[in-house]
Design an enzyme around this catalytic site. Structure first.
Site, PDB file in Angstrom:
ATOM      1  N   HIS A 123       0.810  -1.215   0.000  1.00  0.00           N
ATOM      2  CA  HIS A 123       0.000   0.000   0.000  1.00  0.00           C
ATOM      3  C   HIS A 123       0.847   1.270   0.000  1.00  0.00           C
ATOM      4  O   HIS A 123       0.368   2.335   0.392  1.00  0.00           O
ATOM      5  CB  HIS A 123      -0.957  -0.006   1.210  1.00  0.00           C
ATOM      6  N   CYS A 131       3.710  13.792  -7.388  1.00  0.00           N
ATOM      7  CA  CYS A 131       2.779  14.823  -7.878  1.00  0.00           C
ATOM      8  C   CYS A 131       1.435  14.193  -8.241  1.00  0.00           C
ATOM      9  O   CYS A 131       1.381  13.172  -8.942  1.00  0.00           O
ATOM     10  CB  CYS A 131       3.377  15.493  -9.118  1.00  0.00           C
TER      11      CYS A 131
HETATM   12  C1  BV8 Z   1      -8.617  -1.982  -5.246  1.00  0.00           C
HETATM   13  C2  BV8 Z   1      -2.925   2.822   2.542  1.00  0.00           C
HETATM   14  C3  BV8 Z   1      -9.304  -2.306  -7.399  1.00  0.00           C
HETATM   15  C4  BV8 Z   1      -3.543   4.162   2.756  1.00  0.00           C
HETATM   16  C5  BV8 Z   1      -4.805   1.263   2.606  1.00  0.00           C
HETATM   17  C6  BV8 Z   1     -14.952  -6.207  -1.875  1.00  0.00           C
HETATM   18  C7  BV8 Z   1     -14.060  -7.175  -2.301  1.00  0.00           C
HETATM   19  C8  BV8 Z   1     -12.802  -6.829  -2.781  1.00  0.00           C
HETATM   20  C9  BV8 Z   1     -12.400  -5.498  -2.811  1.00  0.00           C
HETATM   21  C10 BV8 Z   1     -13.292  -4.553  -2.358  1.00  0.00           C
HETATM   22  C11 BV8 Z   1     -14.557  -4.882  -1.921  1.00  0.00           C
HETATM   23  N1  BV8 Z   1     -15.193  -3.727  -1.580  1.00  0.00           N
HETATM   24  C12 BV8 Z   1     -14.351  -2.684  -1.792  1.00  0.00           C
HETATM   25  C13 BV8 Z   1     -13.220  -3.166  -2.280  1.00  0.00           C
HETATM   26  C14 BV8 Z   1     -12.068  -2.428  -2.618  1.00  0.00           C
HETATM   27  C15 BV8 Z   1     -11.233  -2.019  -1.404  1.00  0.00           C
HETATM   28  C16 BV8 Z   1     -11.460  -2.812  -0.161  1.00  0.00           C
HETATM   29  O1  BV8 Z   1     -10.863  -3.863   0.033  1.00  0.00           O
HETATM   30  N2  BV8 Z   1     -12.293  -2.266   0.726  1.00  0.00           N
HETATM   31  C17 BV8 Z   1     -12.562  -2.948   1.981  1.00  0.00           C
HETATM   32  C18 BV8 Z   1     -12.846  -1.901   3.055  1.00  0.00           C
HETATM   33  C19 BV8 Z   1     -13.712  -3.923   1.769  1.00  0.00           C
HETATM   34  N3  BV8 Z   1      -9.869  -2.203  -1.838  1.00  0.00           N
HETATM   35  C20 BV8 Z   1      -9.305  -1.234  -2.558  1.00  0.00           C
HETATM   36  O2  BV8 Z   1      -9.838  -0.186  -2.849  1.00  0.00           O
HETATM   37  C21 BV8 Z   1      -7.885  -1.531  -3.023  1.00  0.00           C
HETATM   38  N4  BV8 Z   1      -7.831  -1.286  -4.442  1.00  0.00           N
HETATM   39  O3  BV8 Z   1      -9.358  -2.864  -4.893  1.00  0.00           O
HETATM   40  O4  BV8 Z   1      -8.522  -1.548  -6.503  1.00  0.00           O
HETATM   41  C22 BV8 Z   1      -9.481  -1.540  -8.589  1.00  0.00           C
HETATM   42  C23 BV8 Z   1     -10.155  -2.162  -9.623  1.00  0.00           C
HETATM   43  C24 BV8 Z   1     -10.345  -1.498 -10.758  1.00  0.00           C
HETATM   44  C25 BV8 Z   1      -9.868  -0.186 -10.901  1.00  0.00           C
HETATM   45  C26 BV8 Z   1      -9.195   0.433  -9.850  1.00  0.00           C
HETATM   46  C27 BV8 Z   1      -9.004  -0.246  -8.689  1.00  0.00           C
HETATM   47  C28 BV8 Z   1      -6.892  -0.600  -2.371  1.00  0.00           C
HETATM   48  C29 BV8 Z   1      -6.861  -0.867  -0.888  1.00  0.00           C
HETATM   49  C30 BV8 Z   1      -5.708  -0.105  -0.259  1.00  0.00           C
HETATM   50  C31 BV8 Z   1      -6.253   0.987   0.633  1.00  0.00           C
HETATM   51  N5  BV8 Z   1      -5.144   1.598   1.379  1.00  0.00           N
HETATM   52  N6  BV8 Z   1      -3.734   1.791   3.221  1.00  0.00           N
HETATM   53  C32 BV8 Z   1      -3.327   4.655   4.149  1.00  0.00           C
HETATM   54  O5  BV8 Z   1      -2.656   3.984   4.964  1.00  0.00           O
HETATM   55  O6  BV8 Z   1      -3.835   5.744   4.422  1.00  0.00           O
HETATM   56  S1  BV8 Z   1      -5.685   0.077   3.418  1.00  0.00           S
HETATM   57  C33 BV8 Z   1      -5.581   0.345   5.128  1.00  0.00           C
HETATM   58  O7  BV8 Z   1      -6.689  -0.279   5.728  1.00  0.00           O
HETATM   59  C34 BV8 Z   1      -4.379  -0.318   5.769  1.00  0.00           C
HETATM   60  O8  BV8 Z   1      -3.267  -0.345   4.923  1.00  0.00           O
HETATM   61  C35 BV8 Z   1      -4.845  -1.708   6.116  1.00  0.00           C
HETATM   62  O9  BV8 Z   1      -4.472  -2.608   5.119  1.00  0.00           O
HETATM   63  C36 BV8 Z   1      -6.353  -1.609   6.028  1.00  0.00           C
HETATM   64  C37 BV8 Z   1      -7.048  -1.966   7.301  1.00  0.00           C
HETATM   65  O10 BV8 Z   1      -6.688  -0.941   8.334  1.00  0.00           O
HETATM   66  P1  BV8 Z   1      -6.586  -1.380   9.933  1.00  0.00           P
HETATM   67  O11 BV8 Z   1      -7.748  -2.251  10.230  1.00  0.00           O
HETATM   68  O12 BV8 Z   1      -6.223  -0.372  10.955  1.00  0.00           O
HETATM   69  O13 BV8 Z   1      -5.305  -2.060   9.915  1.00  0.00           O
HETATM   70  P2  BV8 Z   1      -5.258  -3.498   9.847  1.00  0.00           P
HETATM   71  O14 BV8 Z   1      -6.095  -4.089   8.765  1.00  0.00           O
HETATM   72  O15 BV8 Z   1      -3.851  -3.729   9.732  1.00  0.00           O
HETATM   73  O16 BV8 Z   1      -5.995  -3.913  11.299  1.00  0.00           O
HETATM   74  C38 BV8 Z   1      -5.382  -3.683  12.551  1.00  0.00           C
HETATM   75  C39 BV8 Z   1      -5.399  -5.069  13.207  1.00  0.00           C
HETATM   76  O17 BV8 Z   1      -4.385  -5.124  14.176  1.00  0.00           O
HETATM   77  C40 BV8 Z   1      -6.714  -5.389  13.904  1.00  0.00           C
HETATM   78  O18 BV8 Z   1      -7.170  -6.664  13.524  1.00  0.00           O
HETATM   79  C41 BV8 Z   1      -6.318  -5.385  15.402  1.00  0.00           C
HETATM   80  O19 BV8 Z   1      -7.037  -6.371  16.139  1.00  0.00           O
HETATM   81  C42 BV8 Z   1      -4.877  -5.762  15.341  1.00  0.00           C
HETATM   82  N7  BV8 Z   1      -4.041  -5.281  16.444  1.00  0.00           N
HETATM   83  C43 BV8 Z   1      -4.199  -4.162  17.193  1.00  0.00           C
HETATM   84  N8  BV8 Z   1      -3.171  -4.069  18.078  1.00  0.00           N
HETATM   85  C44 BV8 Z   1      -2.346  -5.130  17.855  1.00  0.00           C
HETATM   86  C45 BV8 Z   1      -2.889  -5.904  16.823  1.00  0.00           C
HETATM   87  N9  BV8 Z   1      -2.301  -7.022  16.378  1.00  0.00           N
HETATM   88  C46 BV8 Z   1      -1.145  -7.404  16.970  1.00  0.00           C
HETATM   89  N10 BV8 Z   1      -0.559  -6.713  17.973  1.00  0.00           N
HETATM   90  C47 BV8 Z   1      -1.130  -5.579  18.436  1.00  0.00           C
HETATM   91  N11 BV8 Z   1      -0.554  -4.894  19.447  1.00  0.00           N
HETATM   92 ZN    ZN Z   2       3.856  17.441 -11.435  1.00  0.00          ZN
END
Ligand code: BV8
Ligand code: ZN
Length: 257
Positions: A123, A131
């Site tokens: 990501h 840009c």
């Molecule tokens: C795309 C960078 C396609 C930005 C991020 C249905 C099916 C498939 C896809 C989709 C769908 N509906 C929508 C989509 C698309 C979407 C998606 O998946 N949405 C989700 C919400 C359903 N995906 C996209 O848009 C991706 N692109 O699909 O493009 C496409 C097709 C055609 C044309 C164009 C495009 C792009 C996704 C990338 C988004 N960017 N990050 C930024 O950081 O600002 S994602 C962001 O959220 C994070 O990177 C992370 O991956 C994600 C989740 O965030 P968190 O929950 O906070 O973090 P994490 O998942 O890591 O969870 C924290 C965990 O840690 C918890 O479980 C907690 O219990 C645990 N924890 C807490 N403390 C601890 C711990 N574990 C261990 N030790 C601890 N101490």
């Molecule tokens: Zn530029």
């Protein structure tokens, strides 16, 4: 609840014999460095916005100063943070197993600052702005300006075309870097063991990585204090934090130094 003692022994035995280990991390691996996880980050000043407002190109077009201010606030908190024992354990493990592929969803640089090399950033990164108009990579002032007032900050201008700079992260609705994603899937399908650490496993296509490893016959171990969608396919669900459990695994798997 601490994981069942024998479960740790089982995982340690698999770790000792694995030729290729994949470590797949999410925001939870940086939580004990004081970096809020993605959902936590939407607290305080930003609690009235949803992710689409802040982590999307449309959100940036609508309000570049709000979005740039949020990312600079996050970059500043990362620069003030230190890698934790989980980051260090992953870097130590890479020095001991025959092959380790680190795949991260995180946009911080804490894996690198703990000594990991070649991490696959699915990501993007807070430290690689470009840009918004022409895509030209840009460099950032070492320490971000303190976002004024309600955390709004005007994005700097591109030296090439004068367009606004954007964070070098992958926003919702944007494609992941194809080469990086390809390498991550290749490693997932080739490894014997995949450790999924600190991810909610809800964001695709990243969340497909552990699923593909499982389908290819790898042992999948999840480290997370909470249940996630990955529980259903993980061979071991370790309820605990990254900074507690990873050093224990690695400490027991590696020969005493
Ligand atoms: C795309 C960078 C396609 C930005 C991020 C249905 C099916 C498939 C896809 C989709 C769908 N509906 C929508 C989509 C698309 C979407 C998606 O998946 N949405 C989700 C919400 C359903 N995906 C996209 O848009 C991706 N692109 O699909 O493009 C496409 C097709 C055609 C044309 C164009 C495009 C792009 C996704 C990338 C988004 N960017 N990050 C930024 O950081 O600002 S994602 C962001 O959220 C994070 O990177 C992370 O991956 C994600 C989740 O965030 P968190 O929950 O906070 O973090 P994490 O998942 O890591 O969870 C924290 C965990 O840690 C918890 O479980 C907690 O219990 C645990 N924890 C807490 N403390 C601890 C711990 N574990 C261990 N030790 C601890 N101490
Ligand atoms: Zn530029």
């Amino acid at each position: 609840m601490n994981p069942r003692p024998h479960a740790i022994d089982d995982v340690v035995a698999i770790l000792r014999n694995a030729r290729h280990v994949v470590v797949f991390t999410g925001a939870g691996v940086s939580a004990e460095s004081g970096i809020p996880t993605f959902r936590d980050a939407l607290t305080g000043l930003w609690e009235r916005f949803d992710v689409a407002e802040l982590a999307s190109a449309d959100g940036f077009r609508r309000d570049p100063e709000l979005v740039w201010g949020w990312y600079e606030w996050r970059r500043m908190s990362v620069m003030r943070a230190q890698p934790n024992a989980a980051h260090r354990a992953i870097a130590a493990l890479a020095r001991e197993v025959p092959k380790l592929t680190l795949v991260t969803q995180n946009v911080d640089d804490l894996h690198e600052r703990a000594g990991s090399e070649g991490a696959l950033h699915l990501h993007g990164s807070l430290f690689a702005p470009r840009c918004f108009e022409c895509g030209q990579p840009a460099s950032l002032a070492h320490l971000p300006d303190e976002p004024d007032g309600g955390r709004r900050l005007a994005p700097p201008r591109c030296s090439h075309c004068g367009g606004a700079l954007r964070p070098g992260v992958v926003w919702f609705g944007e494609m992941l870097p194809e080469d990086v994603l390809g390498q991550a899937f290749e490693a997932a399908r080739a490894c014997e063991l995949l450790l999924s650490v600190g991810t909610s496993s809800v964001v695709f296509p990243a969340a497909q990585i552990p699923i593909d490893a499982h389908r290819a016959g790898a042992t999948v171990v999840q480290i997370n204090p909470n249940a996630t969608d990955l529980d259903a396919i993980a061979d071991f669900n370790m309820r605990g934090t990254a900074a507690n459990l990873l050093p224990e695994f690695v400490g027991r798997a590696l020969p005493p130094t």
